[in-house]
Design a protein around this motif. Structure first.
Motif, PDB file in Angstrom:
ATOM      1  N   SER A 194      -6.994  -3.693  51.380  1.00 40.50           N
ATOM      2  CA  SER A 194      -6.818  -2.246  51.349  1.00 40.50           C
ATOM      3  C   SER A 194      -6.590  -1.692  52.742  1.00 40.50           C
ATOM      4  CB  SER A 194      -8.057  -1.581  50.739  1.00 40.50           C
ATOM      5  OG  SER A 194      -9.186  -1.752  51.589  1.00 40.50           O
ATOM      6  N   TYR A 195      -6.093  -0.471  52.764  1.00 39.82           N
ATOM      7  CA  TYR A 195      -5.919   0.268  54.014  1.00 39.82           C
ATOM      8  C   TYR A 195      -6.448   1.680  53.808  1.00 39.82           C
ATOM      9  CZ  TYR A 195      -1.849   1.970  51.440  1.00 39.82           C
ATOM     10  OH  TYR A 195      -1.042   2.510  50.477  1.00 39.82           O
ATOM     11  N   THR A 196      -6.717   2.360  54.924  1.00 42.34           N
ATOM     12  CA  THR A 196      -7.196   3.735  54.847  1.00 42.34           C
ATOM     13  C   THR A 196      -6.140   4.726  55.310  1.00 42.34           C
ATOM     14  OG1 THR A 196      -8.236   3.377  57.005  1.00 42.34           O
ATOM     15  CG2 THR A 196      -9.639   3.172  55.070  1.00 42.34           C
ATOM     16  N   MET A 204       0.319  -4.064  57.442  1.00 39.47           N
ATOM     17  CA  MET A 204      -0.324  -5.094  56.632  1.00 39.47           C
ATOM     18  C   MET A 204       0.684  -5.763  55.705  1.00 39.47           C
ATOM     19  SD  MET A 204      -3.965  -3.223  55.747  1.00 39.47           S
ATOM     20  CE  MET A 204      -4.720  -4.661  54.955  1.00 39.47           C
ATOM     21  N   ALA A 205       1.592  -4.973  55.141  1.00 40.36           N
ATOM     22  CA  ALA A 205       2.632  -5.551  54.282  1.00 40.36           C
ATOM     23  C   ALA A 205       3.508  -6.510  55.083  1.00 40.36           C
ATOM     24  CB  ALA A 205       3.477  -4.444  53.661  1.00 40.36           C
ATOM     25  N   ALA A 206       3.866  -6.124  56.304  1.00 38.05           N
ATOM     26  CA  ALA A 206       4.695  -6.994  57.142  1.00 38.05           C
ATOM     27  C   ALA A 206       3.968  -8.297  57.471  1.00 38.05           C
ATOM     28  CB  ALA A 206       5.085  -6.260  58.427  1.00 38.05           C
ATOM     29  N   THR A 207       2.662  -8.214  57.695  1.00 38.34           N
ATOM     30  CA  THR A 207       1.892  -9.427  57.979  1.00 38.34           C
ATOM     31  C   THR A 207       1.805 -10.320  56.749  1.00 38.34           C
ATOM     32  OG1 THR A 207       0.572  -8.227  59.620  1.00 38.34           O
ATOM     33  CG2 THR A 207      -0.326 -10.306  58.809  1.00 38.34           C
ATOM     34  N   PHE A 208       1.584  -9.730  55.566  1.00 39.74           N
ATOM     35  CA  PHE A 208       1.541 -10.526  54.341  1.00 39.74           C
ATOM     36  C   PHE A 208       2.864 -11.244  54.103  1.00 39.74           C
ATOM     37  CE2 PHE A 208      -1.962  -7.688  52.435  1.00 39.74           C
ATOM     38  CZ  PHE A 208      -2.936  -8.608  52.775  1.00 39.74           C
ATOM     39  N   GLU A 209       3.964 -10.568  54.380  1.00 46.12           N
ATOM     40  CA  GLU A 209       5.267 -11.220  54.216  1.00 46.12           C
ATOM     41  C   GLU A 209       5.410 -12.370  55.205  1.00 46.12           C
ATOM     42  OE1 GLU A 209       8.804  -8.796  53.602  1.00 46.12           O
ATOM     43  OE2 GLU A 209       7.521  -7.026  53.378  1.00 46.12           O
ATOM     44  N   GLN A 212       3.287 -15.322  54.282  1.00 50.86           N
ATOM     45  CA  GLN A 212       3.586 -15.742  52.904  1.00 50.86           C
ATOM     46  C   GLN A 212       2.319 -15.726  52.040  1.00 50.86           C
ATOM     47  OE1 GLN A 212       5.623 -19.538  53.450  1.00 50.86           O
ATOM     48  NE2 GLN A 212       7.567 -18.494  53.725  1.00 50.86           N
ATOM     49  N   ALA A 213       1.656 -14.596  52.067  1.00 52.10           N
ATOM     50  CA  ALA A 213       0.386 -14.452  51.374  1.00 52.10           C
ATOM     51  C   ALA A 213       0.564 -14.120  49.898  1.00 52.10           C
ATOM     52  CB  ALA A 213      -0.436 -13.344  52.039  1.00 52.10           C
ATOM     53  N   ASN A 214      -0.445 -14.481  49.123  1.00 55.43           N
ATOM     54  CA  ASN A 214      -0.605 -13.976  47.758  1.00 55.43           C
ATOM     55  C   ASN A 214      -1.647 -12.868  47.837  1.00 55.43           C
ATOM     56  OD1 ASN A 214       1.088 -16.034  46.627  1.00 55.43           O
ATOM     57  ND2 ASN A 214      -0.640 -17.449  46.766  1.00 55.43           N
ATOM     58  N   ALA A 215      -1.245 -11.647  47.513  1.00 54.89           N
ATOM     59  CA  ALA A 215      -2.155 -10.531  47.760  1.00 54.89           C
ATOM     60  C   ALA A 215      -1.828  -9.333  46.889  1.00 54.89           C
ATOM     61  CB  ALA A 215      -2.103 -10.124  49.239  1.00 54.89           C
ATOM     62  N   LEU A 216      -2.818  -8.466  46.751  1.00 58.30           N
ATOM     63  CA  LEU A 216      -2.628  -7.119  46.230  1.00 58.30           C
ATOM     64  C   LEU A 216      -3.102  -6.160  47.300  1.00 58.30           C
ATOM     65  CD1 LEU A 216      -3.191  -5.578  42.788  1.00 58.30           C
ATOM     66  CD2 LEU A 216      -4.392  -4.558  44.726  1.00 58.30           C
ATOM     67  N   LEU A 217      -2.278  -5.179  47.623  1.00 53.34           N
ATOM     68  CA  LEU A 217      -2.579  -4.220  48.682  1.00 53.34           C
ATOM     69  C   LEU A 217      -2.584  -2.816  48.095  1.00 53.34           C
ATOM     70  CD1 LEU A 217      -2.975  -3.617  51.741  1.00 53.34           C
ATOM     71  CD2 LEU A 217      -0.479  -3.520  51.927  1.00 53.34           C
ATOM     72  N   LEU A 218      -3.637  -2.060  48.400  1.00 53.53           N
ATOM     73  CA  LEU A 218      -3.729  -0.694  47.907  1.00 53.53           C
ATOM     74  C   LEU A 218      -4.446   0.173  48.920  1.00 53.53           C
ATOM     75  CD1 LEU A 218      -6.600  -0.218  45.307  1.00 53.53           C
ATOM     76  CD2 LEU A 218      -6.486  -2.184  46.832  1.00 53.53           C
ATOM     77  N   ARG A 219      -4.296   1.481  48.748  1.00 50.85           N
ATOM     78  CA  ARG A 219      -5.104   2.398  49.543  1.00 50.85           C
ATOM     79  C   ARG A 219      -6.483   2.436  48.906  1.00 50.85           C
ATOM     80  NH1 ARG A 219      -3.289   8.126  52.210  1.00 50.85           N
ATOM     81  NH2 ARG A 219      -5.138   8.376  53.515  1.00 50.85           N
TER      82      ARG A 219
END
Length: 301
Positions: A194-196, A204-209, A212-219
């Motif tokens: 998550s992010y605030t 964070m999205a750029a780092t996950f890409e 090559q992460a498997n993730a769910l990202l939300l506020r």
């Protein structure tokens, strides 16, 4: 040894600082985690990166160094759901344990890792203890349908020391961002992060890409990786780094509000979670939707 050469690059101010390569960042952060640098160097690193901000390449390097030093959770036959929990509750009950227990009820192994980063909030570890789920004292595999809480110090003592710097300088540092991107599992897993602030969604999205992460990202809710029970947040998935839009943020005026506990202490929160799990109170719609999105992502791993 020493990280002076790196501080010279990152410590030139917001406009004059130069970004490190992934390899340089890994070397710097590894020395910090190993405790092979002075307190003065650690303070300089924390403040320099606080002013400059981390690039995705630098954060990937920090994660590389951390992963080399982590006590990894052994792989099982199902992907582990990993939930970082470092913010706690200030105004709303911390419902990270509810999210974890709902996922465990679906037969998934769930790892929550975290630590108390300040003294004025209610943290997930306290709520879990009130739910008769004490913190682990040794690394072990996680059974399907089980929720485990692993303190950061158990996973990586050097990372715990760096998080504790906040109590001295009263400022967050790179470790507070890193733990939300950290995955301490040896096998298949899905990180729920998550992010605030909106700008962190992009970094964070750029780092996950990149990693090559498997993730769910939300506020998240007050920084926790659980959907706000009052309003649906945007949710984005990543499968081997490939972004997938899952959920648009809810807009407009709220028609109704969930019946949340008035008090946010650990015992009141635990009692509410028990009522929800027993079916005596409904699962807040945003959290139910978050669970559904996680289950769909797991099927793609």
């Amino acid at each position: 040894m020493g990280i002076g050469k790196y501080i010279k690059e990152i410590g030139r101010g917001k406009d004059g600082a130069r970004a490190l390569t992934r390899e340089q960042a890994a070397d710097l952060f590894g020395q910090v985690l190993d405790g092979s640098v002075t307190d003065l160097e650690i303070g300089a690193f924390c403040l320099a990166m606080r002013i400059k901000g981390e690039t995705p390449q630098e954060m990937a390097g920090f994660l590389d160094a951390t992963h080399e030093r982590l006590q990894l959770i052994p792989a099982g036959d199902k992907p582990v759901i990993v939930i970082p929990s470092y913010n706690g509750a200030r105004k709303l009950p911390v419902l990270t344990p509810l999210l974890a227990l709902l996922l465990a009820r679906e037969g998934l192994p769930v790892l929550i890792h975290g630590t108390a980063t300040e003294s004025t909030r209610v943290f997930t570890s306290k709520v879990l203890l009130a739910l008769d789920l004490p913190a682990q004292t040794a690394i072990k595999s996680i059974a399907n349908g089980e929720v485990v809480f692993a303190p950061t110090e158990l996973l990586c003592p050097g990372l715990q020391r760096l998080l504790d710097v906040r109590r001295v300088v009263n400022l967050r540092n790179s470790a507070h961002s890193l733990v939300k991107l950290m995955n301490p599992c040896a096998g298949k897993s899905l990180l729920v992060s998550s992010y605030t602030h909106p700008e962190y969604a992009e970094s964070m999205a750029a780092t996950f890409e990149l990693i090559q992460a498997n993730a769910l990202l939300l506020r998240g809710t007050e920084g926790e990786a659980v959907a706000d029970p009052r309003r649906m947040p945007r949710m984005q998935g990543f499968v081997a780094g490939r972004p997938v839009e899952l959920q648009e943020a809810q807009s407009g005026t709220l028609a109704t509000l969930p019946d949340l506990p008035k008090e946010i202490d650990a015992d009141s929160t635990a009692a509410y979670i028990r009522r929800v799990l027993a079916g005596d109170s409904p699962v807040p719609t945003p959290i139910a939707q978050q669970v559904a999105h996680i289950l769909r992502l797991v099927q793609q791993l």
